[in-house]
Design a protein around this motif. Structure first.
Motif, PDB file in Angstrom:
ATOM      1  N   ASN A   1       0.820  -1.212   0.000  1.00 33.90           N
ATOM      2  CA  ASN A   1       0.000   0.000   0.000  1.00 33.90           C
ATOM      3  C   ASN A   1       0.853   1.262   0.000  1.00 33.90           C
ATOM      4  N   ARG A   2       1.897   1.251   0.802  1.00 34.57           N
ATOM      5  CA  ARG A   2       2.784   2.419   0.860  1.00 34.57           C
ATOM      6  C   ARG A   2       3.545   2.598  -0.458  1.00 34.57           C
ATOM      7  N   LEU A   3       3.935   1.497  -1.074  1.00 32.73           N
ATOM      8  CA  LEU A   3       4.641   1.589  -2.353  1.00 32.73           C
ATOM      9  C   LEU A   3       3.706   2.061  -3.469  1.00 32.73           C
ATOM     10  N   LEU A   4       2.454   1.671  -3.400  1.00 34.96           N
ATOM     11  CA  LEU A   4       1.487   2.177  -4.375  1.00 34.96           C
ATOM     12  C   LEU A   4       1.298   3.684  -4.211  1.00 34.96           C
ATOM     13  N   SER A   5       1.323   4.143  -2.972  1.00 35.95           N
ATOM     14  CA  SER A   5       1.239   5.581  -2.715  1.00 35.95           C
ATOM     15  C   SER A   5       2.468   6.288  -3.292  1.00 35.95           C
ATOM     16  N   ALA A   6       3.644   5.713  -3.060  1.00 36.27           N
ATOM     17  CA  ALA A   6       4.879   6.283  -3.601  1.00 36.27           C
ATOM     18  C   ALA A   6       4.832   6.298  -5.125  1.00 36.27           C
ATOM     19  N   LYS A   7       4.300   5.230  -5.698  1.00 39.20           N
ATOM     20  CA  LYS A   7       4.169   5.148  -7.156  1.00 39.20           C
ATOM     21  C   LYS A   7       3.280   6.280  -7.665  1.00 39.20           C
TER      22      LYS A   7
ATOM     23  N   ALA B   1       7.781  13.375  -0.687  1.00 37.92           N
ATOM     24  CA  ALA B   1       6.718  12.417  -0.370  1.00 37.92           C
ATOM     25  C   ALA B   1       7.125  11.003  -0.782  1.00 37.92           C
ATOM     26  N   VAL B   2       7.742  10.865  -1.944  1.00 41.33           N
ATOM     27  CA  VAL B   2       8.206   9.553  -2.402  1.00 41.33           C
ATOM     28  C   VAL B   2       9.292   9.028  -1.464  1.00 41.33           C
ATOM     29  N   GLN B   3      10.244   9.871  -1.124  1.00 45.60           N
ATOM     30  CA  GLN B   3      11.317   9.446  -0.228  1.00 45.60           C
ATOM     31  C   GLN B   3      10.767   9.031   1.135  1.00 45.60           C
ATOM     32  N   GLY B   4       9.792   9.785   1.638  1.00 45.52           N
ATOM     33  CA  GLY B   4       9.188   9.452   2.924  1.00 45.52           C
ATOM     34  C   GLY B   4       8.477   8.117   2.890  1.00 45.52           C
ATOM     35  N   ALA B   5       7.742   7.887   1.809  1.00 52.01           N
ATOM     36  CA  ALA B   5       7.024   6.613   1.674  1.00 52.01           C
ATOM     37  C   ALA B   5       8.003   5.445   1.603  1.00 52.01           C
ATOM     38  N   LEU B   6       9.071   5.597   0.832  1.00 50.48           N
ATOM     39  CA  LEU B   6      10.072   4.529   0.718  1.00 50.48           C
ATOM     40  C   LEU B   6      10.777   4.289   2.050  1.00 50.48           C
ATOM     41  N   SER B   7      11.073   5.364   2.752  1.00 51.84           N
ATOM     42  CA  SER B   7      11.715   5.243   4.058  1.00 51.84           C
ATOM     43  C   SER B   7      10.813   4.493   5.037  1.00 51.84           C
TER      44      SER B   7
END
Length: 96
Positions: A21-27, A52-58
């Motif tokens: 779910n978090r990776l889909l958000s980052a995507k 935002a992408v970096q935060g989601a990946l972290s």
């Protein structure tokens, strides 16, 4: 049967779902950045999306690491593979 064979070292289904779910958000944020770059975006807007992408990946990295520590590292002594897991963890931490 030994303890290693009885204990599977796989990512828990709940953690996998949360990570997905978090990776889909980052995507979604990444796709937003790409779309923005097709036009003439304001630099700060692009930087916010990148953040935002970096935060989601972290966050994904954090939840996977926490799961690994709780489920695999904590039981390594019982399985007899402490040295192997410590080596793996040291390798992973080089990239964090």
């Amino acid at each position: 049967m030994n303890a290693v064979a009885e204990h599977t070292l796989h990512l828990d289904a709940k953690v996998r779902k949360d990570a997905q779910n978090r990776l889909l958000s980052a995507k979604g944020h990444l796709e937003s950045i790409l779309k923005m770059l097709e036009g003439e975006p304001y630099c700060v807007d692009v930087l916010k999306q990148i953040s935002a992408v970096q935060g989601a990946l972290s966050k994904v990295g954090d939840i996977v690491l926490r799961s690994h520590l709780e489920h695999h590292v904590a039981s390594a002594a019982q399985r007899g593979d402490t040295d192997k897991l410590v080596d793996e963890l040291m390798e992973v931490l080089k990239y964090r």
